[in-house]
Design an enzyme around this catalytic site. Structure first.
Site, PDB file in Angstrom:
ATOM      1  N   ALA A  35       2.948  -0.155  11.627  1.00 40.39           N
ATOM      2  CA  ALA A  35       4.012  -1.108  11.233  1.00 40.39           C
ATOM      3  C   ALA A  35       4.776  -1.695  12.422  1.00 40.39           C
ATOM      4  O   ALA A  35       5.731  -2.456  12.212  1.00 40.39           O
ATOM      5  CB  ALA A  35       4.998  -0.514  10.225  1.00 40.39           C
ATOM      6  N   ALA A  36       4.360  -1.403  13.654  1.00 38.69           N
ATOM      7  CA  ALA A  36       5.050  -2.005  14.815  1.00 38.69           C
ATOM      8  C   ALA A  36       4.874  -3.519  14.785  1.00 38.69           C
ATOM      9  O   ALA A  36       5.835  -4.280  14.966  1.00 38.69           O
ATOM     10  CB  ALA A  36       4.492  -1.429  16.109  1.00 38.69           C
ATOM     11  N   GLY A  37       3.644  -3.981  14.536  1.00 38.39           N
ATOM     12  CA  GLY A  37       3.377  -5.426  14.475  1.00 38.39           C
ATOM     13  C   GLY A  37       4.104  -6.067  13.300  1.00 38.39           C
ATOM     14  O   GLY A  37       4.605  -7.189  13.403  1.00 38.39           O
ATOM     15  N   ASP A  38       4.169  -5.363  12.176  1.00 40.12           N
ATOM     16  CA  ASP A  38       4.849  -5.908  10.988  1.00 40.12           C
ATOM     17  C   ASP A  38       6.345  -6.045  11.250  1.00 40.12           C
ATOM     18  O   ASP A  38       6.969  -7.042  10.846  1.00 40.12           O
ATOM     19  CB  ASP A  38       4.623  -4.986   9.781  1.00 40.12           C
ATOM     20  CG  ASP A  38       3.145  -4.802   9.481  1.00 40.12           C
ATOM     21  OD1 ASP A  38       2.367  -5.737   9.733  1.00 40.12           O
ATOM     22  OD2 ASP A  38       2.766  -3.707   9.004  1.00 40.12           O
TER      23      ASP A  38
ATOM     24  N   GLY B 267       1.670  -1.094   3.676  1.00 41.59           N
ATOM     25  CA  GLY B 267       1.099  -2.410   3.329  1.00 41.59           C
ATOM     26  C   GLY B 267       1.712  -3.434   4.273  1.00 41.59           C
ATOM     27  O   GLY B 267       2.939  -3.474   4.433  1.00 41.59           O
ATOM     28  N   LYS B 268       0.863  -4.248   4.910  1.00 34.80           N
ATOM     29  CA  LYS B 268       1.384  -5.178   5.917  1.00 34.80           C
ATOM     30  C   LYS B 268       2.445  -6.111   5.341  1.00 34.80           C
ATOM     31  O   LYS B 268       3.480  -6.346   5.960  1.00 34.80           O
ATOM     32  CB  LYS B 268       0.242  -6.002   6.526  1.00 34.80           C
ATOM     33  CG  LYS B 268      -0.687  -5.149   7.356  1.00 34.80           C
ATOM     34  CD  LYS B 268      -1.721  -5.955   8.064  1.00 34.80           C
ATOM     35  CE  LYS B 268      -2.778  -5.040   8.653  1.00 34.80           C
ATOM     36  NZ  LYS B 268      -2.245  -4.019   9.559  1.00 34.80           N
TER      37      LYS B 268
ATOM     38  N   THR C 254      10.572   1.188  15.694  1.00 32.81           N
ATOM     39  CA  THR C 254       9.587   1.587  14.672  1.00 32.81           C
ATOM     40  C   THR C 254       8.593   2.620  15.213  1.00 32.81           C
ATOM     41  O   THR C 254       8.254   3.587  14.515  1.00 32.81           O
ATOM     42  CB  THR C 254       8.825   0.334  14.172  1.00 32.81           C
ATOM     43  OG1 THR C 254       9.767  -0.528  13.555  1.00 32.81           O
ATOM     44  CG2 THR C 254       7.734   0.687  13.190  1.00 32.81           C
TER      45      THR C 254
ATOM     46  N   ASN D  25       0.841  -1.204   0.000  1.00 36.63           N
ATOM     47  CA  ASN D  25       0.000   0.000   0.000  1.00 36.63           C
ATOM     48  C   ASN D  25       0.867   1.242   0.000  1.00 36.63           C
ATOM     49  O   ASN D  25       1.951   1.237   0.586  1.00 36.63           O
ATOM     50  CB  ASN D  25      -0.863   0.085   1.274  1.00 36.63           C
ATOM     51  CG  ASN D  25      -1.900  -1.013   1.356  1.00 36.63           C
ATOM     52  OD1 ASN D  25      -2.400  -1.487   0.339  1.00 36.63           O
ATOM     53  ND2 ASN D  25      -2.235  -1.417   2.569  1.00 36.63           N
TER      54      ASN D  25
ATOM     55  N   GLU E  10      -4.357  -9.048   4.012  1.00 38.73           N
ATOM     56  CA  GLU E  10      -4.674  -7.959   3.077  1.00 38.73           C
ATOM     57  C   GLU E  10      -4.608  -8.460   1.638  1.00 38.73           C
ATOM     58  O   GLU E  10      -4.659  -7.680   0.695  1.00 38.73           O
ATOM     59  CB  GLU E  10      -3.728  -6.767   3.285  1.00 38.73           C
ATOM     60  CG  GLU E  10      -4.092  -5.967   4.532  1.00 38.73           C
ATOM     61  CD  GLU E  10      -3.283  -4.703   4.728  1.00 38.73           C
ATOM     62  OE1 GLU E  10      -2.197  -4.564   4.120  1.00 38.73           O
ATOM     63  OE2 GLU E  10      -3.741  -3.847   5.491  1.00 38.73           O
TER      64      GLU E  10
ATOM     65  N   THR F 246       9.094   6.720  15.229  1.00 40.85           N
ATOM     66  CA  THR F 246       9.100   7.579  14.040  1.00 40.85           C
ATOM     67  C   THR F 246       7.767   7.438  13.324  1.00 40.85           C
ATOM     68  O   THR F 246       7.212   6.336  13.258  1.00 40.85           O
ATOM     69  CB  THR F 246      10.234   7.135  13.070  1.00 40.85           C
ATOM     70  OG1 THR F 246      11.451   7.112  13.790  1.00 40.85           O
ATOM     71  CG2 THR F 246      10.376   8.068  11.882  1.00 40.85           C
TER      72      THR F 246
ATOM     73  N   GLY G  12       5.230   6.896  10.274  1.00 40.19           N
ATOM     74  CA  GLY G  12       5.273   6.224   8.974  1.00 40.19           C
ATOM     75  C   GLY G  12       5.593   4.744   9.140  1.00 40.19           C
ATOM     76  O   GLY G  12       5.996   4.298  10.219  1.00 40.19           O
TER      77      GLY G  12
ATOM     78  N   GLY H 200       3.618  -5.646  25.601  1.00 44.58           N
ATOM     79  CA  GLY H 200       4.511  -6.754  25.277  1.00 44.58           C
ATOM     80  C   GLY H 200       3.834  -7.818  24.442  1.00 44.58           C
ATOM     81  O   GLY H 200       2.927  -7.514  23.650  1.00 44.58           O
TER      82      GLY H 200
HETATM   83  O1  RIB Z   1       0.317  -2.690   9.468  1.00 46.06           O
HETATM   84  C1  RIB Z   1       0.436  -1.374   9.015  1.00 46.06           C
HETATM   85  C2  RIB Z   1      -0.046  -1.250   7.601  1.00 46.06           C
HETATM   86  O2  RIB Z   1      -1.420  -1.544   7.565  1.00 46.06           O
HETATM   87  C3  RIB Z   1       0.088   0.123   7.006  1.00 46.06           C
HETATM   88  O3  RIB Z   1       1.344   0.349   6.411  1.00 46.06           O
HETATM   89  C4  RIB Z   1      -1.078   0.185   6.037  1.00 46.06           C
HETATM   90  O4  RIB Z   1      -0.686   0.150   4.703  1.00 46.06           O
HETATM   91  C5  RIB Z   1      -1.955  -1.008   6.386  1.00 46.06           C
HETATM   92  O5  RIB Z   1      -1.856  -1.975   5.454  1.00 46.06           O
END
Ligand code: RIB
Length: 302
Positions: free
Chosen positions: A250-253, A39-40, A284, A11, A140, A287, A289, A226
């Site tokens: 994006a912390a989880g990613d 995007g995940k 992550t 994404n 997704e 910042t 984004g 945690g």
């Molecule tokens: O997990 C975060 C992501 O979820 C974002 O970057 C957004 O694109 C959504 O897909």
């Protein structure tokens, strides 16, 4: 070096900075707006490659200017994009991220090309999957594609990690049974099990329900608190690092990409891998984004 394949979304994130979420019918001014790669799937792939893993990405993107921007980013990071194909009709996925002053977000998704990935695209990437140590996917992109990818992975003894995000109340039995580790957050865990995850007993209860559904191992992430694990028959909890959170996107990613890069095939280093992943995601969140905020290994190892 670990070999990781990620099947997932791309994404372009449009970030809208606001004081708080608007009420129904309310018109509000934003403080600011900006665009970043997201995007995940793409975030998880970038986290894995920045963690030092040899990473291949299976994804679909449009044939628009957003696609050029995203493909350049992937090449710059050294991601293998042999299986990122371009759809000639659907546009590149987009996410509209409402980010409030406390660093919490709400996200609206336009799936676009992400939703056009087919089982044939997955079969075209069969050799890459079969050659990997680990395959990661999320929600997704279409479920049929994820299931086909996990079938190929398990036929070839590849470790499978499912991030059931965005939350779904129904996940096909076959996909759950093909999953070695499921990694939901508390909202996703509740959607899957019906158990409201608020404390460790409820985490144990939710994990046990997921085991009953056929998933072998469970990690439930609970943001700034945690992450809980129920892995190889053992339960435990890894605390998050205390940092100043600017944006949780994006912390989880990041957690999942870094986790996969560290985890042994028999999962015997689960706590060590989770601590490492947690340190990366604590960077992550400092910042704004998604992809621009995912750290490199050198920043995590100090
Ligand atoms: O997990 C975060 C992501 O979820 C974002 O970057 C957004 O694109 C959504 O897909």
């Amino acid at each position: 070096m670990k070999k990781i394949v990620v099947l997932g979304s791309i994404n372009v994130d449009i970030i809208l900075n606001i004081a708080r979420l608007p009420l129904p019918g309310e018109t509000m001014a934003m403080h600011d707006r900006s665009t970043a790669g997201g995007g995940k799937g793409a975030n998880q792939a970038i986290a894995a490659v920045r963690a030092g893993a040899e990473t291949s990405f299976i994804a679909k993107i449009g044939q628009d200017r957003s696609a050029d921007f995203m493909l350049d980013t992937f090449k710059f990071d050294g991601l293998n994009i042999d299986h990122v194909t371009q759809d000639d009709k659907a546009g590149t996925g987009q996410a509209y991220i409402l980010l409030d002053d406390n660093g919490q977000n709400s996200i609206l998704i336009y799936g676009g090309a992400n939703q056009t990935i087919t089982t044939e695209d997955i079969r075209n990437a069969k050799d890459a999957i079969a050659d990997a140590d680990c395959l990661i996917t999320e929600f997704e992109t279409p479920l049929e594609a994820s299931t086909e990818a996990f079938r190929i992975a398990k036929e070839n003894n590849v470790l499978t990690i499912l991030n059931p995000a965005p939350a779904k109340t129904y996940i096909p039995d076959e996909l759950l049974k093909l999953t070695d580790i499921i990694v939901p957050n508390e909202t996703e865990a509740e959607a899957i099990t019906g158990v409201k995850v608020t404390d460790q007993p409820s985490m144990v209860e939710a994990a046990n329900k997921m085991h009953t559904m056929g998933v072998k191992n469970v990690i439930i992430t609970v943001g700034a608190n945690g992450a809980f694990y129920s892995v190889n028959g053992k339960n435990g909890f890894v605390n998050a690092y205390k940092v100043n959170t600017v944006d949780t996107t994006a912390a989880g990613d990041t957690f999942i990409g870094y986790l996969a890069s560290k985890l042994n095939q028999d999962l015997d280093n689960i706590e060590e891998a989770m601590k490492f992943a947690s340190k990366a995601s604590s960077i992550t969140v400092q910042t704004q984004g998604a992809q621009n905020s995912i750290p490199h290994l050198r920043d995590v190892e100090i």
